[in-house]
Motif scaffolding. Structure first.
Motif, PDB file in Angstrom:
ATOM      1  N   UNK A  30       4.603   3.062  16.092  1.00 20.21           N
ATOM      2  CA  UNK A  30       4.285   1.650  16.489  1.00 20.21           C
ATOM      3  C   UNK A  30       3.093   2.312  16.969  1.00 20.21           C
ATOM      4  N   UNK A  31       3.374   2.266  17.975  1.00 17.90           N
ATOM      5  CA  UNK A  31       1.428   3.044  18.691  1.00 17.90           C
ATOM      6  C   UNK A  31       0.071   2.459  17.552  1.00 17.90           C
ATOM      7  N   UNK A  32       0.855   3.450  16.784  1.00 14.37           N
ATOM      8  CA  UNK A  32      -0.472   4.181  15.850  1.00 14.37           C
ATOM      9  C   UNK A  32      -0.640   2.168  15.014  1.00 14.37           C
ATOM     10  N   UNK A  33       0.282   2.324  14.848  1.00 13.90           N
ATOM     11  CA  UNK A  33       0.221   0.639  13.516  1.00 13.90           C
ATOM     12  C   UNK A  33      -0.559  -0.015  14.543  1.00 13.90           C
ATOM     13  N   UNK A  34       0.007  -0.460  16.188  1.00 15.58           N
ATOM     14  CA  UNK A  34      -0.584  -1.669  16.431  1.00 15.58           C
ATOM     15  C   UNK A  34      -2.187  -0.821  17.365  1.00 15.58           C
ATOM     16  N   UNK A  35      -2.480  -0.224  17.135  1.00 19.54           N
ATOM     17  CA  UNK A  35      -3.459   0.991  17.728  1.00 19.54           C
ATOM     18  C   UNK A  35      -4.406   0.251  15.843  1.00 19.54           C
ATOM     19  N   UNK A  36      -4.475  -0.242  14.436  1.00 18.98           N
ATOM     20  CA  UNK A  36      -4.850   0.465  13.407  1.00 18.98           C
ATOM     21  C   UNK A  36      -5.014   1.391  13.336  1.00 18.98           C
ATOM     22  N   UNK A  37      -4.644   2.522  13.324  1.00 20.72           N
ATOM     23  CA  UNK A  37      -4.830   4.034  12.527  1.00 20.72           C
ATOM     24  C   UNK A  37      -4.408   3.943  11.392  1.00 20.72           C
ATOM     25  N   UNK A  38      -4.693   4.873  10.928  1.00 17.15           N
ATOM     26  CA  UNK A  38      -4.560   4.952   9.120  1.00 17.15           C
ATOM     27  C   UNK A  38      -3.988   6.671   9.299  1.00 17.15           C
ATOM     28  N   UNK A  39      -2.847   7.215   9.443  1.00 18.45           N
ATOM     29  CA  UNK A  39      -2.543   8.548   9.779  1.00 18.45           C
ATOM     30  C   UNK A  39      -1.399   9.027   8.891  1.00 18.45           C
ATOM     31  N   UNK A  40      -0.710  10.232   9.031  1.00 16.16           N
ATOM     32  CA  UNK A  40       0.611  11.716   8.275  1.00 16.16           C
ATOM     33  C   UNK A  40       1.497  11.618   8.778  1.00 16.16           C
ATOM     34  N   UNK A 139      -1.605  -6.586   7.211  1.00 20.91           N
ATOM     35  CA  UNK A 139      -1.126  -5.399   5.569  1.00 20.91           C
ATOM     36  C   UNK A 139      -1.263  -4.145   6.795  1.00 20.91           C
ATOM     37  N   UNK A 140      -0.002  -3.836   6.221  1.00 18.17           N
ATOM     38  CA  UNK A 140       0.674  -2.164   7.186  1.00 18.17           C
ATOM     39  C   UNK A 140       0.963  -1.730   5.687  1.00 18.17           C
ATOM     40  N   UNK A 141       0.408  -0.790   4.579  1.00 18.70           N
ATOM     41  CA  UNK A 141       0.089   0.202   3.238  1.00 18.70           C
ATOM     42  C   UNK A 141       1.221   1.473   3.227  1.00 18.70           C
ATOM     43  N   UNK A 142       2.211   2.071   2.683  1.00 19.36           N
ATOM     44  CA  UNK A 142       2.252   2.893   2.946  1.00 19.36           C
ATOM     45  C   UNK A 142       2.630   3.891   1.399  1.00 19.36           C
ATOM     46  N   UNK A 143       1.752   5.092   1.399  1.00 19.03           N
ATOM     47  CA  UNK A 143       1.650   5.747   0.409  1.00 19.03           C
ATOM     48  C   UNK A 143       2.216   6.633   0.164  1.00 19.03           C
ATOM     49  N   UNK A 144       3.523   6.768  -0.482  1.00 19.42           N
ATOM     50  CA  UNK A 144       4.010   8.258  -0.387  1.00 19.42           C
ATOM     51  C   UNK A 144       3.883   8.801  -1.665  1.00 19.42           C
ATOM     52  N   UNK A 175      -3.860  -0.896   8.585  1.00 19.07           N
ATOM     53  CA  UNK A 175      -3.001   0.939   8.963  1.00 19.07           C
ATOM     54  C   UNK A 175      -2.506   1.096   7.235  1.00 19.07           C
ATOM     55  N   UNK A 176      -2.733   2.461   7.194  1.00 16.44           N
ATOM     56  CA  UNK A 176      -1.779   2.950   5.925  1.00 16.44           C
ATOM     57  C   UNK A 176      -1.785   3.947   6.683  1.00 16.44           C
ATOM     58  N   UNK A 177      -0.846   5.178   6.396  1.00 12.84           N
ATOM     59  CA  UNK A 177      -0.008   5.781   6.428  1.00 12.84           C
ATOM     60  C   UNK A 177       0.585   6.778   5.403  1.00 12.84           C
ATOM     61  N   UNK A 178       1.010   8.070   4.607  1.00 13.34           N
ATOM     62  CA  UNK A 178       1.102   7.952   4.234  1.00 13.34           C
ATOM     63  C   UNK A 178       1.805   9.368   3.564  1.00 13.34           C
ATOM     64  N   UNK A 179       1.893  10.430   3.500  1.00  7.07           N
ATOM     65  CA  UNK A 179       2.842  11.164   3.286  1.00  7.07           C
ATOM     66  C   UNK A 179       2.544  11.611   1.962  1.00  7.07           C
TER      67      UNK A 179
END
Length: 184
Positions: A30-40, A139-144, A175-179
């Motif tokens: 949630x911290x990473x998202x609030x900081x508008x980070x793109x992360x794995x 928008x938060x985008x989650x790439x799987x 924020x973009x999250x991918x795994x």
């Protein structure tokens, strides 16, 4: 009757499971998202990453601060270096998810013309920009399964994300999250 599921994402109402949001450090995410980070989100195979990301999507959408979309891009793997085919598959996934999760049919209705007008090397960035402009929340985008993509298709996705980064959050995902598929 509940049972153990080993064939894909868990549904805690049907399957025995640990609550997905307790399986990773939610405050840190949630911290990473609030900081508008793109992360794995990286973890071993079959450890529940997809289940956790789906639970995170649902949690954040219920919370109402963000609009969150989850897309599995593994379907574009067979495109390999055929960027046009890969982008067509990815844009279709994004369009169906936007229509389903945030009731925005724009991409669904315009995906073919967007690809034709913008080309395969820009369509994802354009589509994400248009989607963000139409939303009242970031928008938060989650790439799987992002590393299922190979060759020029993967490069195109990454370059389009990079090109839009400076436009966030008003005109690109906050924020973009991918795994990765092959987490280890």
């Amino acid at each position: 009757m509940r049972f153990f599921n080993t064939a894909g994402p868990v549904n805690c109402e049907k399957h025995y499971c640990l609550p997905p949001l307790t399986r990773f450090n939610l405050p840190e995410i949630l911290t990473l998202i609030s900081q508008e980070k793109y992360f794995v989100l990286h973890a071993p195979r079959q450890s529940g990453k997809t289940s956790c990301m789906l639970a995170l999507r649902d949690y954040l959408n219920r919370e109402g601060r963000y609009s969150v979309l989850y897309i599995n891009v593994e379907i574009a793997q067979t495109a390999r270096s055929d960027v046009g085919r890969g982008m067509k598959a990815i844009i279709s996934q994004l369009a169906y998810e936007a229509d389903d999760m945030v009731s925005d049919p724009f991409l669904l209705e315009n995906r073919v013309s967007l690809l034709k007008e913008n080309g395969e090397d820009a369509v994802l960035g354009v589509a994400l920009g248009l989607l963000c402009k139409n939303m009242d929340r970031p928008l938060i985008l989650i790439f799987d399964e992002i590393d299922a993509l190979v060759g020029d298709t993967l490069i195109s996705v990454l370059r389009q994300i990079r090109a839009g980064y400076s436009k966030k959050p008003a005109q690109f995902p906050s924020s973009i999250i991918h795994h990765p598929l092959r987490g280890s």
